[in-house]
Scaffold this motif. Structure first.
Motif, mmCIF file in Angstrom:
data_model
loop_
_atom_site.group_PDB
_atom_site.id
_atom_site.type_symbol
_atom_site.label_atom_id
_atom_site.label_comp_id
_atom_site.label_asym_id
_atom_site.label_seq_id
_atom_site.Cartn_x
_atom_site.Cartn_y
_atom_site.Cartn_z
ATOM 1 N N GLY A 1 4.347 5.867 3.337
ATOM 2 C CA GLY A 1 3.136 6.553 3.817
ATOM 3 C C GLY A 1 3.304 8.031 4.057
ATOM 4 O O GLY A 1 2.486 8.648 4.730
ATOM 5 N N LYS B 1 4.433 10.373 -0.983
ATOM 6 C CA LYS B 1 5.171 10.450 -2.258
ATOM 7 C C LYS B 1 4.227 10.171 -3.432
ATOM 8 O O LYS B 1 4.142 10.965 -4.376
ATOM 9 C CB LYS B 1 6.339 9.445 -2.250
ATOM 10 C CG LYS B 1 7.359 9.746 -1.154
ATOM 11 C CD LYS B 1 8.494 8.769 -1.158
ATOM 12 C CE LYS B 1 8.127 7.379 -0.709
ATOM 13 N NZ LYS B 1 7.689 7.289 0.702
ATOM 14 N N THR B 2 3.507 9.063 -3.322
ATOM 15 C CA THR B 2 2.581 8.719 -4.411
ATOM 16 C C THR B 2 1.458 9.743 -4.485
ATOM 17 O O THR B 2 1.005 10.108 -5.576
ATOM 18 C CB THR B 2 1.995 7.308 -4.167
ATOM 19 O OG1 THR B 2 3.064 6.450 -3.794
ATOM 20 C CG2 THR B 2 1.302 6.774 -5.383
HETATM 21 P P1 ADP Z 1 4.043 6.779 0.008
HETATM 22 O O1 ADP Z 1 3.935 6.794 -1.490
HETATM 23 O O2 ADP Z 1 4.970 7.835 0.537
HETATM 24 O O3 ADP Z 1 4.376 5.424 0.585
HETATM 25 P P2 ADP Z 1 1.294 7.479 -0.153
HETATM 26 O O4 ADP Z 1 1.450 8.742 -0.930
HETATM 27 O O5 ADP Z 1 0.860 6.269 -0.916
HETATM 28 O O6 ADP Z 1 2.621 7.153 0.622
HETATM 29 O O7 ADP Z 1 0.295 7.769 1.067
HETATM 30 C C1 ADP Z 1 -0.698 6.832 1.450
HETATM 31 C C2 ADP Z 1 -1.931 7.576 1.941
HETATM 32 O O8 ADP Z 1 -1.624 8.297 3.121
HETATM 33 C C3 ADP Z 1 -2.426 8.602 0.957
HETATM 34 O O9 ADP Z 1 -3.329 8.055 0.063
HETATM 35 C C4 ADP Z 1 -3.082 9.640 1.848
HETATM 36 O O10 ADP Z 1 -4.408 9.299 2.109
HETATM 37 C C5 ADP Z 1 -2.299 9.539 3.138
HETATM 38 N N1 ADP Z 1 -1.294 10.611 3.197
HETATM 39 C C6 ADP Z 1 0.052 10.473 3.212
HETATM 40 N N2 ADP Z 1 0.665 11.664 3.303
HETATM 41 C C7 ADP Z 1 -0.313 12.594 3.345
HETATM 42 C C8 ADP Z 1 -0.323 14.018 3.434
HETATM 43 N N3 ADP Z 1 0.802 14.729 3.495
HETATM 44 N N4 ADP Z 1 -1.527 14.644 3.437
HETATM 45 C C9 ADP Z 1 -2.674 13.951 3.380
HETATM 46 N N5 ADP Z 1 -2.722 12.601 3.308
HETATM 47 C C10 ADP Z 1 -1.583 11.924 3.291
#
Ligand code: ADP
Length: 614
Positions: A52, A55-56
């Protein structure tokens, strides 16, 4: 993949965006310039960090940017598990297809989300399919030449679960750590998520919210905003929950307010807290009088010991001001364990922009079958990977005698080998006097350079300022509210009201007899009505006492508590508070009894401590 989020929808990750642009986007768009200067862009980039943290999101924003640039860059995104198949050889084929597609549509970015599912560490226990998949991926990546205009990005929450061969040069040769957001980043992420709201909360409130959400990742903050909206709907349109027909909701009426966010905060457990709770906490208002001076002294020591850019998340430049040959480190010791319970967590709170790695008794023994030395090595590796970083070793003596010689030697040699070029701050706490620290630990910290700080027991003025809160009940309710802005405004308002509603004792402010005035005064901003305990307190003994009586009691308490530790003072405080709550006829007598009881216990402990020493 959500294709409509570009880099402007990302908060608090400016550095990451810059790196991704420089390493992935620009080489693909301006390959000729890179070639002229013989710059070799990386073939692979690995995003890692807690779930969260964006990264994605960064990868999908990169895809959006790619398609909006003049020169089109194609983007292929797959989840690690998407490439797996139950048929022999099918998974490898899928991988090959992806790379062939990338060759046909280059320049191209291939993104593997949750790559740990695709390329886990190969071991004797691992099944054949995974081992063969990893080999195929390695071969495919090796097949890309430096100017192939294909970049592979992998994302994972568990970097240690990835086959180490993938992390060698020529494969995923650059790694980018996505930490939990710090205060500034949390504020920016909140701003991003409320960007499209018609009636936005004030910036000051966002800062308050950011200060209250330590340990929240980006997706937690997004969930917090969504939940706050739902709280607002629930508050304004409760009828929609009981009716099957569709109601008209006027979005102008939906002003998501402070109470909605505070309510939402209670409903959300941040992802990081579900795994482990990091001891990050600012000094509560209650213990501030006891420990603030110690905390300020330690912070100024750190300013000398650490390079400036480590202490300040904003600055990226600066030379190490420390003359030490070691990496920055400090050992907080003292018989009073307030360094572990309060000062350490408060330092982590102040330094929350640094990725924090905790080496404590739980992390050493959390995995059955893993030797303590292995846990220590893994922790150090993780801390070195995310430089500048912070290694927190709370209450080192709690595990020092539990682990065997090998683990102790591993710990000391790893710490000893860290020189000043490594921006890792090590904060260790030990509950004992500085001369009692085991020599193997003591040798790691240079006392002459200020790397050992002995927390001193609170002095009489500090104890006085602490205990006066017993009689000045309004200070109780605002404990642990971190936002400096909000706090200072709260305090300012309180101060003003107090002057109106109370009479002062010397320089200190003591509660007045006016019940209504007191009640109003004790309600902290946005925190609801006073607690039951507070209500009882106001109607009871502390109000009945005259200013002179309060002074007398305070004098007695301060005198009786000479050299007491913060912990003992806090216990006494709790006990005296209970005593005050009860409507005794004779407060003096009740408090005397309480004090004597405590003093006796503490006196009894003292000779034991001396005996142990001898
Ligand atoms: P990860 O891939 O690191 O597990 P994600 O990129 O899927 O996390 O993040 C999930 C959601 O959290 C995103 O769709 C976004 O809405 C929110 N989010 C996470 N980091 C950020 C950020 N730096 N700025 C804005 N929204 C974020």
């Amino acid at each position: 993949m959500s294709g409509d989020k570009d880099f402007s929808c990302i908060g608090g990750l400016e550095k990451h965006i810059r790196i991704v642009k420089e390493m992935v986007l620009f080489p693909l768009l301006y390959g000729d310039v890179y070639a002229k200067f013989n710059l070799k862009p990386p073939r692979g980039l690995l995003f890692y960090g807690p779930p969260g943290t964006g990264k994605t999101l960064v990868a999908s924003a990169l895809a959006v940017e790619c398609s909006s640039a003049n020169k089109k860059v194609s983007f292929i995104s797959r989840k690690g598990s998407d490439c797996l198949s139950k048929w022999v050889g099918e998974s490898e084929k899928k991988l090959q297809t992806i790379f062939t597609m990338a060759q046909q549509t280059k320049p191209c970015i291939i993104f593997f989300d949750e790559i740990d599912g695709l390329a886990p560490t190969r071991s004797s226990k691992q099944d054949f399919v995974h081992a063969s998949l990893v080999t195929t991926l390695l071969a495919l990546m090796d097949g890309l030449d430096n100017n192939s205009e294909i970049v592979v990005i992998g994302a994972t929450n568990r970097i240690d679960a990835i086959d180490p061969a993938l992390r060698r040069p020529g494969r995923f040769d650059r790694e980018l750590y996505f930490p939990l957001p710090c205060f500034k980043a949390r504020k920016e992420i909140l701003s991003v998520h409320i960007k499209h709201w018609k009636q936005k909360p004030a910036q000051k409130f966002l800062a308050y919210l950011a200060s209250q959400t330590v340990g929240f990742c980006g997706s937690d903050l997004q969930a917090l905003c969504a939940e706050a909206v739902m709280c607002c709907v629930r508050r304004n349109y409760p009828q929609i929950y009981n009716s099957s027909s569709k109601h008209h909701i006027n979005d102008r009426q939906l002003k998501v307010g402070k109470q909605d966010f505070l309510q939402a905060q209670q409903n959300i457990v941040p992802a990081s807290h579900r795994v482990a709770v990091a001891p990050i906490k600012s000094l509560s208002m209650k213990v501030q009088p006891l420990l603030q001076n110690n905390l300020t002294e330690i912070s100024s020591r750190l300013e000398v010991l650490c390079p400036p850019e480590m202490l300040n998340s904003e600055s990226n430049i600066g030379k190490s001001s420390s003359k030490s040959t070691n990496c920055p480190r400090i050992l907080l010791c003292g018989n009073d364990d307030s360094h572990t319970r309060h000062l350490g967590p408060a330092l982590l709170h102040n330094l929350e922009h640094l990725p924090c790695h905790i080496l404590d008794v739980t992390s050493l023994f959390e995995e059955t079958g893993r030797a303590a030395e292995e846990s220590i090595i893994l922790k150090m590796k993780a801390a070195r990977r995310s430089l500048p970083s912070l290694l927190y070793v709370p209450d080192i003596l709690s595990w020092w005698s539990l682990v065997d010689e090998a683990a102790r030697v591993v710990f000391t040699s790893l710490i000893r080998d860290l020189d000043r070029s490594i921006n890792m701050l090590i904060i260790t706490t030990a509950t004992c006097a500085s001369h009692e620290i085991p020599p193997e630990i003591a040798i790691l910290y240079d006392e002459h350079q200020g790397e050992v700080f002995e927390v001193r027991p609170p002095e009489s003025q500090e104890r006085r300022a602490f205990f006066i809160q017993l009689f000045n009940s309004s200070s109780d309710g605002i404990s642990e509210k971190g936002s400096q802005d909000l706090l200072s405004s709260t305090r300012r308002t309180k101060g003003r009201r107090r002057v109106k509603n109370s009479k002062s004792v010397g320089s200190e402010l003591i509660a007045s007899n006016s019940k209504t005035g007191m009640r109003k005064e004790c309600i902290p901003l946005g925190e609801g009505p006073p607690t039951k305990r507070q209500k009882m307190m106001y109607a009871s003994n502390s109000e009945k006492l005259s200013a002179a009586e309060v002074q007398e009691l305070l004098h007695k308490i301060v005198k009786a508590t000479e050299m007491w530790t913060s912990h003992q003072l806090e216990s006494l405080y709790a006990s005296l508070e209970l005593t005050l709550e009860k409507s005794f006829v004779d407060v003096f007598y009740a408090m005397d009894v309480c004090l004597t009881r405590f003093s006796n216990v503490i006196e009894k402990l003292r000779p034991c401590e001396i005996n142990e020493e001898t």
